[in-house]
Design a protein around this motif. Sequence first.
Motif, PDB file in Angstrom:
ATOM      1  N   ALA A   7       0.807  -1.216   0.000  1.00  0.00           N
ATOM      2  CA  ALA A   7       0.000   0.000   0.000  1.00  0.00           C
ATOM      3  C   ALA A   7       0.842   1.270   0.000  1.00  0.00           C
ATOM      4  O   ALA A   7       0.416   2.306  -0.526  1.00  0.00           O
ATOM      5  N   GLU A   8       2.032   1.222   0.590  1.00  0.00           N
ATOM      6  CA  GLU A   8       2.851   2.423   0.693  1.00  0.00           C
ATOM      7  C   GLU A   8       3.865   2.548  -0.437  1.00  0.00           C
ATOM      8  O   GLU A   8       4.602   3.536  -0.506  1.00  0.00           O
ATOM      9  N   SER A   9       3.906   1.580  -1.327  1.00  0.00           N
ATOM     10  CA  SER A   9       4.823   1.654  -2.466  1.00  0.00           C
ATOM     11  C   SER A   9       4.421   2.793  -3.392  1.00  0.00           C
ATOM     12  O   SER A   9       3.227   3.085  -3.575  1.00  0.00           O
ATOM     13  N   THR A  10       5.410   3.437  -3.992  1.00  0.00           N
ATOM     14  CA  THR A  10       5.164   4.527  -4.926  1.00  0.00           C
ATOM     15  C   THR A  10       5.490   4.072  -6.354  1.00  0.00           C
ATOM     16  O   THR A  10       6.042   2.993  -6.563  1.00  0.00           O
ATOM     17  N   THR A  11       5.173   4.912  -7.313  1.00  0.00           N
ATOM     18  CA  THR A  11       5.514   4.610  -8.701  1.00  0.00           C
ATOM     19  C   THR A  11       7.025   4.434  -8.865  1.00  0.00           C
ATOM     20  O   THR A  11       7.475   3.548  -9.589  1.00  0.00           O
ATOM     21  N   ASP A  12       7.798   5.268  -8.193  1.00  0.00           N
ATOM     22  CA  ASP A  12       9.253   5.156  -8.309  1.00  0.00           C
ATOM     23  C   ASP A  12       9.763   3.855  -7.683  1.00  0.00           C
ATOM     24  O   ASP A  12      10.709   3.244  -8.190  1.00  0.00           O
ATOM     25  N   ASP A  13       9.134   3.409  -6.596  1.00  0.00           N
ATOM     26  CA  ASP A  13       9.503   2.122  -6.001  1.00  0.00           C
ATOM     27  C   ASP A  13       9.248   0.988  -6.987  1.00  0.00           C
ATOM     28  O   ASP A  13      10.093   0.121  -7.209  1.00  0.00           O
ATOM     29  N   VAL A  14       8.071   0.999  -7.563  1.00  0.00           N
ATOM     30  CA  VAL A  14       7.642  -0.091  -8.433  1.00  0.00           C
ATOM     31  C   VAL A  14       8.498  -0.180  -9.698  1.00  0.00           C
ATOM     32  O   VAL A  14       8.821  -1.274 -10.169  1.00  0.00           O
ATOM     33  N   LEU A  15       8.859   0.981 -10.255  1.00  0.00           N
ATOM     34  CA  LEU A  15       9.597   0.990 -11.513  1.00  0.00           C
ATOM     35  C   LEU A  15      11.107   1.102 -11.333  1.00  0.00           C
ATOM     36  O   LEU A  15      11.834   1.232 -12.324  1.00  0.00           O
ATOM     37  N   ASP A  16      11.572   1.023 -10.117  1.00  0.00           N
ATOM     38  CA  ASP A  16      13.018   1.138  -9.862  1.00  0.00           C
ATOM     39  C   ASP A  16      13.794   0.108 -10.685  1.00  0.00           C
ATOM     40  O   ASP A  16      13.527  -1.089 -10.617  1.00  0.00           O
ATOM     41  N   GLY A  17      14.739   0.605 -11.483  1.00  0.00           N
ATOM     42  CA  GLY A  17      15.596  -0.285 -12.265  1.00  0.00           C
ATOM     43  C   GLY A  17      14.983  -0.803 -13.551  1.00  0.00           C
ATOM     44  O   GLY A  17      15.617  -1.592 -14.260  1.00  0.00           O
TER      45      GLY A  17
END
Length: 321
Positions: A7-17
């Motif tokens: 729930a606390e993940s962001t777009t940048d977290d998800v697309l990292d790398g």
Amino acid sequence: MTRIFGAESTTDDVLDGIELRGKRILVTGVSAGIGVETARALVAHGAAVVGAARDLAKAERATEAVRAAAAESGGSLELVELDLASLESVRACADALVWDGRRFDIIIANAGVMACPQGKTTDGFETQFGTNHLGHFVLVNRIASLLEPGGRLVNLSSAGHRFADVDLDDPNFEHTPYAEFVAYGRSKTANILFAVEFDRRHRDRGIRATAVHPGAIRTELGRHMDPAVIEAMIASINETQKANGLPPFAYKTIPQGAATSVWAAIVAPAGEVGAHYCEDCQVAAIQDGDGLRGGVRPYALDPEHAKALWAKSEEMVGERF
């Protein structure tokens, strides 16, 4: 190793790398909120995004950060006009994209309206069902031939689908007293059922479809909602949460709200999300209890119900797909 998001993940977290150069993605509703953030995250990783919006001047102003991200990454943003409340506009947009001929890897059907006063679209449909479902139904089906094999459709739904199942006998509230959240619930259930049937029809080409709940986010989507109604709804949710030993309600940030869209479109295994409903960057469990937090109602995933909605939608728009 597979990364786990929540729930606390962001777009940048998800697309990292993740590298998205060479990917072309259509996102509707890029003039505000999570549509803008979705586009920003995608172009920041090199994608070519086609952003659709009813008000192009507003979209130009809203997407300055998207263009800045594109300039740094080598991605790109192109805007196209789309008024989902007008089938003339929807068909014109679709025809232009088909004529252009460039293919898409992903379609994210993000745009929508929420809990608005009773009204009708240009074509005489109840506003929320007409805009949230029928507009996207026509657009996506008209450009389905542009989806690359292995592509995905992501329909933005909502936990609000729990307010109501679709009513195939009275979709326009001609014989039913109108209620803003019942109408919203019907349209959001339709978003899920549309994904279920689109997935069935296109999975042989390797194309999968899913529906997502972004979470509760403070954006202009809720502009029609009475603050007192919101407060009462949150109190009801918290009561249910407490009774089930769950944490209280909390709003998400816009980057957290857009995370499930990009997760379902790009990161999640296609076979896991196809014909499913996702929330908090996970496939949601079927949940038929009271309350508005968590899970998906069984009626929203029923394959026969999805086929019936498809047939009714074709009848309403006067077009077979």
